[in-house]
Design an enzyme around this catalytic site. Sequence first.
Site, PDB file in Angstrom:
ATOM      1  CE  LYS A 158      -3.978  -1.728   2.615  1.00 31.73           C
ATOM      2  NZ  LYS A 158      -4.703  -1.537   3.881  1.00 31.73           N
ATOM      3  N   GLY A 165      -7.349   3.169  -3.462  1.00 32.57           N
ATOM      4  CA  GLY A 165      -6.877   2.030  -4.244  1.00 32.57           C
ATOM      5  C   GLY A 165      -5.653   2.291  -5.088  1.00 32.57           C
ATOM      6  CD  GLU A 200      -2.125  -3.123   6.395  1.00 34.75           C
ATOM      7  OE1 GLU A 200      -2.207  -2.132   7.103  1.00 34.75           O
ATOM      8  OE2 GLU A 200      -3.050  -3.511   5.644  1.00 34.75           O
ATOM      9  CE  LYS A 237     -15.870   3.710   1.970  1.00 39.13           C
ATOM     10  NZ  LYS A 237     -15.649   4.746   3.018  1.00 39.13           N
ATOM     11  CD  GLU A 288      -7.550   4.972   4.470  1.00 41.56           C
ATOM     12  OE1 GLU A 288      -6.472   4.627   3.970  1.00 41.56           O
ATOM     13  OE2 GLU A 288      -8.383   5.695   3.885  1.00 41.56           O
ATOM     14  NE  ARG A 292     -11.969  12.301   3.292  1.00 41.10           N
ATOM     15  CZ  ARG A 292     -12.754  11.252   3.046  1.00 41.10           C
ATOM     16  NH1 ARG A 292     -14.041  11.293   3.318  1.00 41.10           N
ATOM     17  NH2 ARG A 292     -12.254  10.126   2.548  1.00 41.10           N
ATOM     18  CB  VAL A 295     -19.411  10.292   0.454  1.00 42.09           C
ATOM     19  CG1 VAL A 295     -20.641  10.178  -0.426  1.00 42.09           C
ATOM     20  CG2 VAL A 295     -18.262  10.946  -0.310  1.00 42.09           C
ATOM     21  NE  ARG A 338     -20.307   6.897  -1.677  1.00 40.10           N
ATOM     22  CZ  ARG A 338     -19.035   7.132  -1.383  1.00 40.10           C
ATOM     23  NH1 ARG A 338     -18.193   7.456  -2.353  1.00 40.10           N
ATOM     24  NH2 ARG A 338     -18.605   7.031  -0.152  1.00 40.10           N
TER      25      ARG A 338
END
Lengths: 459, 459, 156, 156
Positions: A158, A165, A200, A237, A288, A292, A295, A338
């Site tokens: 990562k 991604g 990881e 998402k 993670e 903020r 969405v 969404r």
Amino acid sequence: MFKKILIANRGEIALRVICACRELGIKTVAVYSEADENSLHVRFADEDVCIGPARSADSYLSVPAILSAAEITGADAIHPGYGFLSESAYLAEVCEACHIRFIGPAPNVIRLLGDKARARRAMKKAGLPILPGSDGPVDTEEKAQRISRELGFPVIIKAVAGGGGRGMRVIRAAGELSKALKTAQREAEAAFGVGDVYIEKYVENPRHIEFQILGDHHGAVVHLGERECSIQRRHQKLLEEGPSIAVTEKQRRRLGATVVDAARAVQYTNAGTFEFLLDDTGNFFFLEVNTRVQVEHPVTEWITGIDIVKEQIRVAAGERLSFKQGDVAFNGHAIECRVNAEDPVTFQPSPGVIHAFSVPGGPGVRVDTFAHSECTIPPYYDSMIAKIIVHGRDRQEAIARMRRTLEMTVIEGIKTSIPLHLKILKDPDFIAGRYTTSFMDRYLVEQKKTDDGRLAQAG
Amino acid sequence: MFKKILIANRGEIALRVICACRELGIKTVAVYSEADENSLHVRFADEDVCIGPARSADSYLSVPAILSAAEITGADAIHPGYGFLSESAYLAEVCEACHIRFIGPAPNVIRLLGDKARARRAMKKAGLPILPGSDGPVDTEEKAQRISRELGFPVIIKAVAGGGGRGMRVIRAAGELSKALKTAQREAEAAFGVGDVYIEKYVENPRHIEFQILGDHHGAVVHLGERECSIQRRHQKLLEEGPSIAVTEKQRRRLGATVVDAARAVQYTNAGTFEFLLDDTGNFFFLEVNTRVQVEHPVTEWITGIDIVKEQIRVAAGERLSFKQGDVAFNGHAIECRVNAEDPVTFQPSPGVIHAFSVPGGPGVRVDTFAHSECTIPPYYDSMIAKIIVHGRDRQEAIARMRRTLEMTVIEGIKTSIPLHLKILKDPDFIAGRYTTSFMDRYLVEQKKTDDGRLAQAG
Amino acid sequence: MEFDDIEKILTLVREHELAEFELERDGLKLKVKKAHAPSTTHMMAPPMTAVHFQPSAAALGLPAHPAPATESGEELELAVVKSPIVGTFYRSPEPGASSFVEIGQRVKKDQVLCIIEAMKLMNEITSEFDGEIVSAYVENGKPVQYGERLFAIRTS
Amino acid sequence: MEFDDIEKILTLVREHELAEFELERDGLKLKVKKAHAPSTTHMMAPPMTAVHFQPSAAALGLPAHPAPATESGEELELAVVKSPIVGTFYRSPEPGASSFVEIGQRVKKDQVLCIIEAMKLMNEITSEFDGEIVSAYVENGKPVQYGERLFAIRTS
């Protein structure tokens, strides 16, 4: 309390912040690129400033343009929304220097949690379960091979500065490692300007679970429960829900408390989201922190009745959180879809003019959007044009409600992802809650097969 | 459960019923007049039948047309909405004869409660507090004078078959009685075809409080708390809220229980509303029962989380209520504004084409409407084009939310009552909850004075 | 766009002596092309007008009632009998009986054309004209809506 | 677009003696072609007309940036200097000092016209042309947006 807030964003989240400001009696300043001149967030803000041309890098991503706009309008705070500069420690620092309040965590907290390798170490120290992996960045193949052998394949590379991604690679055998490491480093360098990557243990078919938190400047931190966001396509998402069918009341209480402790350990303030993977044996692994508003925050707003954006503004102004952990009660079930301006099969973006736009009412429906009849969806930005969120007494009612809401939604002139959402909502595995982050992969393959079958029959 | 429901209505309530049916997996039949051919309820129903010309009497009020439409489409139930035939005992009877389920109380219950004088007696017997008044219709002046003297002035004459303020007269002195009696009888005769009137003690400046109930065919009746509807103009409700600021928790529990008992006493089934006057010393007086779903039912849906229209359908199909009295919890505060197509100052209807229609999102906003961009509001029917309902954690948040929602609502092409609603929502007495049914009278007079003052200044 | 609007537009096209007129809008396309007026002095023939009108009702998925049939260029006129009520259409007074009217048959004013059953009542639908039945639009036993076409009669 | 608008446009087409007129806008396309003018000997060729249709931003109550000033019919051209950044406009290098440029003054390419302060930084805005300053749109000390007009220069 603030007198005037500049909203450093566009689209539905800019409107969402305007709604919160109006309810709090705070004036608003919209900033916009030349492409968004006729956008609703410009119409409904008290003031507006054109900050640059259509290209984000020269407008919504320009710290000088946004700071200058705040200065010339006399705004005393900036709400960054999500995306764009919302996780920019630099913007937060410049705000601090200019005595303009940044509505988000402190710059050093954003910086710490933005470095995925450092965040991992800090959260491990604070007691969160993390995936076994490298302690810091991995630069050489030799080191990568040693760590991967220790972890056992599959492993995942990562980007340290990552997200969405980019700079990610799954490695299932030692032979793939060398090439994958170089590609990931190159992608990370290109996407974030920093080529550092870490390694990881890779969890196969996990669920994506995230906890919403809010902290004030008086040491209070509360969690608002979790959202499940496993319905993703290429780490984007598509549909989120809360509570998660896979999280027990006991897990919610226990992990929630651990998250609150971890947030306190880094003196977290304002809204934040702790993301986790949940494996098929019920273990959570910290992924993670998003520093903020998300969405999908409306999912949590529905089931808790708490206005997250208003709380963000209040705590940034130095007020105490308006509630305590004990006041947070979870009520019913919420789902968000969404709606993207894209072809539901090929996923090609579909910008253009919307000729008809209408969304049904009835109980338990919320629509956050900047779209309206005769509005233009510009090709320069994110393809999300609306968030449709429903609430029901239970998951079953919420699913039925989302279906009828999407079926009764009219968007003409552009293609949208609504047909895809309807397929998901009718999928027996989705209805049963049997799904992981691989749901869409499998589903898209199935869909392709069906289409091929149809073509074959037709041909 | 029903297979197919015919909705004997138009506009937002027809769409509301379609939403409920879709969530329950029931097919729908829309009926429409020639004026509503392009209306959304026709678009979203599974089938549709044109039942007559624009005039209501020949379409939405025609029992033969509606029954025939149900027969030719094979509908097994009829939902009447509100208004039109919703309180027609005749329609309910004909349905019974045709083996089509009428979604509402039994015909004899509708008939009993539709006769205001009989309803009064029945509810008195069932233990509800009623205003002192005549035991039945009053036909002669002599009888009217005797009863009025006993009651003491002021008194009010009401039509037995009444509703909506027609056939009503307030009498403050014996000398006014003779003329008022004749006028009221004439008005009642003209409006309802029945000239019978009765006399009650008149309450000065009451509040209008109503309790929502639901009953099933297994003897269960529950109440869903109260709504306050004192903001009226000429007996037309403009704004409703729940819970009422004037009702204590104790009163709610006690009066709620009495209402449930009274409903049981008349074997009430399906949805109903018990209307009360609340005088300035805290006494409630029974007014009437509305034997249908109310325009303002979303207020109760927001604060209880219960889908009243779905419950109506379920109990009509013979199912048990999906919850018990003990499950009903009241959560936060809800306000509804009825957006009418009318001049906000002169109240002149303003039918026509809506060129732009957009309503904001954000938490706690619900919009039930049949309007959309480029739709036509025909001049033949009710002027209500949308119901905007908001929910907040408390009354203060709900008021702020309604204000910003109305401010961010765009309806172009016709005039609407939104400016008037915004004035109400900024009125200090409204904000403090100090208001009665006379609020609008006083307010409209004040408004007129201000306007005159402005004109004088300008002139 | 209503029929009236088209009529107005065509009037304008003539008044303004347009050769072509095109209007395109959501779900609607209107195109008018005038025949070229030859530049002779004796031209008296009215110019041909072709109107292509694509209605928007169908595009929106909304029901549209067909416009009444008209046949221009003939001396006769068609009257369309529409259903005054919602119900079930019957061509004969009872099952097995012969139809009230057949295509090609001449009918008199007030003659019964069919029955529409509504709420168990048999409603006789009569002709408003003398004339000849040229079309029957509804099959026996089928439901009809208010305003639905039942028959076309060539009046005389 | 309403019927009235079409009527007005057609009147304009006639008044301006246009041969063709086309208007395309979100969801709307209007095209008009006049019948050929009679080919008489006294060639009265219609004057060329360019139609600039200003979009409806203002009508929607939305802010619109003024279009660049153009003056046709003159031999010279106006160049409009727009602000490349958001900030505060200053006409002089420091308070009390004289302005960088005055109206009527001739300027050279790359000459400093003004300063725009953004984030405490003074950004010098220079001329892209040789020419004469004919207009100054912004007052000293006032905020300017991206793309806002600062000066008009008559180039030569």
